[in-house]
Design an enzyme around this catalytic site. Structure first.
Site, PDB file in Angstrom:
ATOM      1  N   ARG A  96       0.797  -1.238   0.000  1.00 20.34           N
ATOM      2  CA  ARG A  96       0.000   0.000   0.000  1.00 20.34           C
ATOM      3  C   ARG A  96       0.822   1.278   0.000  1.00 20.34           C
ATOM      4  NH1 ARG A  96      -2.967  -3.483   3.143  1.00 20.34           N
ATOM      5  NH2 ARG A  96      -4.602  -4.378   1.862  1.00 20.34           N
ATOM      6  N   GLY A 117      -1.673 -11.322   8.740  1.00 22.43           N
ATOM      7  CA  GLY A 117      -1.634 -12.774   8.993  1.00 22.43           C
ATOM      8  C   GLY A 117      -2.729 -13.290   9.904  1.00 22.43           C
ATOM      9  N   GLY A 118      -3.818 -12.509  10.041  1.00 22.52           N
ATOM     10  CA  GLY A 118      -4.915 -12.903  10.925  1.00 22.52           C
ATOM     11  C   GLY A 118      -5.585 -14.201  10.533  1.00 22.52           C
ATOM     12  N   TRP A 128      -3.220  -5.325   9.980  1.00 21.89           N
ATOM     13  CA  TRP A 128      -2.713  -5.421   8.611  1.00 21.89           C
ATOM     14  C   TRP A 128      -2.923  -4.178   7.768  1.00 21.89           C
ATOM     15  CZ3 TRP A 128      -6.287  -4.906   4.775  1.00 21.89           C
ATOM     16  CH2 TRP A 128      -7.607  -5.319   5.015  1.00 21.89           C
ATOM     17  N   ASN A 179      -9.741  -9.698  12.674  1.00 20.30           N
ATOM     18  CA  ASN A 179     -10.553 -10.723  13.323  1.00 20.30           C
ATOM     19  C   ASN A 179      -9.785 -11.453  14.424  1.00 20.30           C
ATOM     20  OD1 ASN A 179      -9.175 -11.846  10.768  1.00 20.30           O
ATOM     21  ND2 ASN A 179      -9.515 -13.673  12.004  1.00 20.30           N
ATOM     22  N   ASP A 230     -15.572 -12.540  10.442  1.00 20.03           N
ATOM     23  CA  ASP A 230     -14.368 -11.909   9.878  1.00 20.03           C
ATOM     24  C   ASP A 230     -14.651 -10.475   9.461  1.00 20.03           C
ATOM     25  OD1 ASP A 230     -11.703 -11.635   9.083  1.00 20.03           O
ATOM     26  OD2 ASP A 230     -12.217 -12.056   7.005  1.00 20.03           O
ATOM     27  N   ARG A 247     -15.797  -2.537   8.429  1.00 11.94           N
ATOM     28  CA  ARG A 247     -16.184  -3.646   7.551  1.00 11.94           C
ATOM     29  C   ARG A 247     -17.588  -4.141   7.891  1.00 11.94           C
ATOM     30  NH1 ARG A 247     -11.168  -7.170   6.321  1.00 11.94           N
ATOM     31  NH2 ARG A 247     -12.330  -9.048   6.816  1.00 11.94           N
ATOM     32  N   ASN A 295     -13.596  -2.120   2.727  1.00 10.04           N
ATOM     33  CA  ASN A 295     -12.397  -2.867   3.047  1.00 10.04           C
ATOM     34  C   ASN A 295     -11.204  -1.907   3.104  1.00 10.04           C
ATOM     35  OD1 ASN A 295     -10.142  -4.981   2.679  1.00 10.04           O
ATOM     36  ND2 ASN A 295     -11.951  -6.268   2.859  1.00 10.04           N
ATOM     37  N   ALA A 351      -8.092  -8.611  -2.922  1.00 11.10           N
ATOM     38  CA  ALA A 351      -8.796  -9.738  -2.316  1.00 11.10           C
ATOM     39  C   ALA A 351      -9.987 -10.229  -3.145  1.00 11.10           C
ATOM     40  CB  ALA A 351      -9.274  -9.355  -0.913  1.00 11.10           C
TER      41      ALA A 351
HETATM   42 CA   LIG Z   1      -9.504 -11.149   8.550  1.00 13.58          CA
END
Ligand SMILES: [Ca+2]
Ligand SMILES: [Ca+2]
Length: 591
Positions: free
Chosen positions: A137, A197-198, A263, A281, A323, A352, A422, A562
């Site tokens: 990003r 890395g959730g 993240w 999450n 999530d 979200r 998102n 994603a």
């Molecule tokens: Ca997640």
């Protein structure tokens, strides 16, 4: 002695000459440059056009009257075969643009001509585990360095002029599922980063480092029960208190691999000296395995930049079972509270989970909350006194152990886990007082499954299919009023919006679409005043700055992220979109 005098005189003469010619006396990016970034139109030295994250520029040369004359100034391809998922925000300083690209690449470009100055291609090991495409990003600027995070969970700092690596530091172990995609920010001379890395059971945290050396200063976990640390110059660590109270909101030991990944990075407000980290999450997704609120997952966490301690938190989705994450950016702004008429130091966040939150940024108190998407199934609203959601009965996917032990009751949930919003960044206009939210209307079938933690393996305990809610659109750019909760205007879009927003004192809002259009619309009405087809989907936020007296607009282009990977039925619906990898720059045509 004589020699010293001569030298001193020369330095003064040089400084005077530089000031008279209008040339910068020094090229280093200072704390003052970053502190003032939102006000200075000659550069963009932070993610968010100011660490507060408003993405509002006071520049007015391009405005509702002149925007029709916007034409391309230059475009540059990232080249190679790595054409996918360009979510990067360029930063611009001293006539140079620094932009990251997919697969952990960084380019330095002459901001005026588009000529490539140098590039850095990070050597990635096999076995990296980015959840949501090989994206990045953006970079941070400090001193003479440009600093960015890589997919194998490292930080790399390069000399802005030469592209030479000055330092490299490991954030964490990519073999355990850690990766890094967010743009670092600078908060009061500290380099601030999170972790991704959730979906692999990592432990979220925010780190502060010396930006010139990369050495850790403090580290603050965002899962309750984990110890925070401060570090001295030799790298020796000292305990700095546990985050929360062990087992208060997590029973058992799942907190040890509890997720809450940071993240999407953080924002920073100099007025309160607080870093605002959104957290993802709790892990795993199957919420029946982890009774309790599961702090500090799916929350906004405010961390004191000096001490590395949590000043306050507000949990957007306690005991998240969908999530929903809570990673979306918390944007500082002055909120005129309609109940009291007073101006409050506040922050806005389009979560979200489909709700827009206004919190007092000094203490986290909930000031207002309202839906910014039209269909929400999991909650009917929030209790303003407690700040907690009013859950819908049967809105949560079921417990596998209540049935055959293999699959729990499937529920239809809206928004989908890809979110009402998102990673695509909102913008706040100081001119209109409105937030501009790149929203999406979609839902999902979601069910739970048994799961146990294994290092480096997906740790969900859930299955899902994403579905569109309407035939004619998924995305909608919405102007929302933080005081009334009203959607003032909206522009629907067939594909899901995945790129951020820029707003300017020229009365404009700029945003890109997966269909490839960069659009300039009236900030008050949403009326489209200009658009340009860039040839591939846009999933990144535009920026603006002034270069030699001309206002420029820049955006990176290249479909990905994603949605094509996780989007189920929606991914199929938009599989005609082409990938790419470029940066485009626009300015006004001179008659
Ligand atoms: Ca997640
Ligand atoms: Ca600036």
């Amino acid at each position: 002695m004589q020699k010293h005098k001569t030298l001193r005189y020369s330095a003064v003469a040089f400084a005077v000459a530089a000031a008279l010619s209008g040339a910068p006396a020094r090229a280093d990016v200072t704390d003052a440059d970053i502190l003032n970034d939102a006000k200075t139109t000659g550069d963009v030295v932070s993610f968010g056009l100011g660490t507060q994250g408003q993405r509002y520029s006071p520049a007015t040369q391009i405005n509702t009257k002149t925007v029709k004359n916007l034409v391309p100034a230059w475009s540059m391809s990232f080249g190679g075969e790595k054409q996918r998922g360009q979510e990067s925000q360029p930063v611009i300083h001293n006539g140079k643009m620094f932009v990251t690209a997919s697969y952990s690449r960084l380019f330095a470009i002459d901001a005026k001509s588009g000529k490539k100055l140098w590039k850095y291609e990070h050597r990635l090991p096999d076995g990296i585990m980015p959840c949501c495409d090989v994206i990045n990003r953006g970079a941070a600027l400090y001193g003479n360095l440009v600093i960015f995070a890589t997919l194998d969970a490292q930080l790399v700092a390069l000399n802005q002029d030469t592209g030479k690596v000055v330092w490299k530091e490991k954030i964490d172990d990519y073999k355990a599922g850690y990766s890094a995609t967010a743009a670092p920010i600078i908060a009061k001379g500290k380099l601030i980063t999170g972790v991704s890395g959730g979906e692999f059971g990592v432990v979220g945290r925010i780190d502060a480092r010396d930006p010139m050396t990369g050495k850790l200063l403090w580290s603050r976990p965002t899962v309750e029960g984990h110890m925070g640390y401060t570090y001295d110059k030799e790298g020796n660590k000292t305990e700095n208190g546990i985050s929360g109270t062990t087992n208060a909101t997590w029973s058992g030991d799942l907190w040890q691999t509890g997720g809450a990944a940071t993240w999407n990075g953080a924002t920073y407000d100099p007025e309160t000296n607080l870093i605002f980290a959104g957290t993802g999450n709790p892990a795993p997704w199957n919420s029946h395995l982890r009774p309790g609120d599961n702090l500090f997952s799916s929350s906004t966490v405010a961390i004191d930049a000096d001490t590395g301690k949590i000043a306050w938190h507000y949990q957007n989705t306690p005991h998240d079972g969908w999530d929903f994450d809570g990673v979306n950016e918390f944007v500082s702004f002055d909120f005129k509270d309609p109940k009291t008429g007073k101006v409050v130091k506040a922050g806005g966040k389009a979560d979200r989970n489909g709700f827009f939150f206004v919190n007092d940024r000094t203490n986290g108190k909930l000031l207002n909350v309202f839906p910014f998407v039209k269909k929400i199934t999991w909650a009917t609203g929030y209790d303003m006194a407690t700040g907690r959601p009013l859950y819908t009965a049967d809105g949560r996917p079921g417990d596998p152990n209540a049935g055959d032990g293999k699959k729990g009751n499937s529920v239809f949930s809206a928004p989908s886990f890809l979110g009402g919003k998102n990673q695509q960044q909102i913008a706040y206009s100081q001119q209109t007082g409105l937030f501009y939210v790149p929203a999406n209307e979609w839902g999902m079938d979601i069910w739970n499954e048994p799961v146990s933690y294994k290092k480096g393996a997906a740790y969900l305990g859930a299955g899902f299919t994403i579905k569109a809610l309407h035939d004619d659109y998924i995305g909608a750019l919405r102007a929302v009023d933080p005081a009334t909760g009203k959607i003032v205007w909206e522009n629907k879009n067939y594909a899901p919006l995945w790129g951020g927003v820029l707003t300017t004192a020229g009365g404009l809002v700029f945003y890109g679409t997966p269909e490839g259009y960069l659009k300039g619309v009236d900030a008050k009405t949403g009326k489209e005043l200009w658009s340009f087809q860039t040839g591939t989907g846009i999933v990144a936020p535009p920026v603006t700055w002034e270069q030699d007296g001309e206002q420029m607009i820049a955006v990176t282009t290249g479909w990905g992220g994603a949605v094509p990977l996780w989007g189920g039925d929606v991914a199929k619906r938009v599989n005609y979109l082409e990938q790419g990898g470029s940066v485009w720059v626009f300015k006004l045509h001179k008659g």
